[in-house]
Structure formats: C-alpha cells, structure tokens
Design a protein around this motif. Structure first.
Motif: not given
Length: 109
Positions: A82-98
């Motif tokens: 999707f060519g995601l910017p760092p803000a998007v990947t950061g939000a996803i990475a923060a939610a993944l462990p939970g």
C-alpha cells in the motif's frame, strides 16, 4: 474466527487519525482485512493450545523476537503493498501486540 478478528482490528484501528488521514476508505478496509488475515493465520496455527501459541503469547508478553518478526513481516507487507507512510505503520505496529495477544490467548482456552 476470522470475522471476530476483523471486527477487533476495525475497532482498534478504524478511524485512527494516523491511518484515516493517510489512506482512502478502500485502502483502510483492505489494510484491516490484511491485518486480520495475518493475525488469523498466526493465532490459528495450532488448536492444541500449546507449542507455537504458547511461545507466541510468551514472546508478546516479553516483547520478544517472535513478536518483532510477526510485526515486521506484516508491516513490511503492508508497506510494500500500500506504500504506507511511517505514521500509518507506526499506528499499526503499536496495535499489533495487543491484538495478537488477545487472539493467541483465546486460542489457548
């Protein structure tokens, strides 16, 4: 189980300002679907309640390398697709462990 995971992903990430402001609604839906598919494949690897799921839950609890590998693989896939910017990947990475922990724990019950 997939629909349940997809709904949890939508609840966690749907409308997140870092995501909603950087992708179209269609991309957001596709991203949610990809995350849910990845969690379903990861958490649903075993129905015995042991082995890989026990290791996954322990890794999530300690922030271990298994969690990092799962996050890295998914984030890398989403970024390239999707060519995601760092803000998007950061939000996803923060939610993944939970999200991963929630469904890994559920599979062990």
């Amino acid at each position: 189980m997939f629909e349940e995971i997809l709904n949890a992903v939508k609840n966690e990430l749907g409308g997140h300002p870092a995501i909603a402001g950087n992708v179209t609604p269609e991309q957001e839906a596709a991203i949610h679907d990809e995350i849910a598919r990845h969690i379903n494949n990861t958490a649903g690897t075993s129905s015995s309640g042991g082995g890989i799921l026990s290791n996954l839950q322990q890794a999530i609890s300690s922030g271990g390398t298994a969690t990092n590998a799962i996050e890295g693989g998914l984030i890398g896939s989403l970024t390239s697709r999707f060519g995601l910017p760092p803000a998007v990947t950061g939000a996803i990475a923060a939610a993944l462990p939970g999200l991963l922990q929630k469904f890994a724990a559920r599979q062990q019950e």
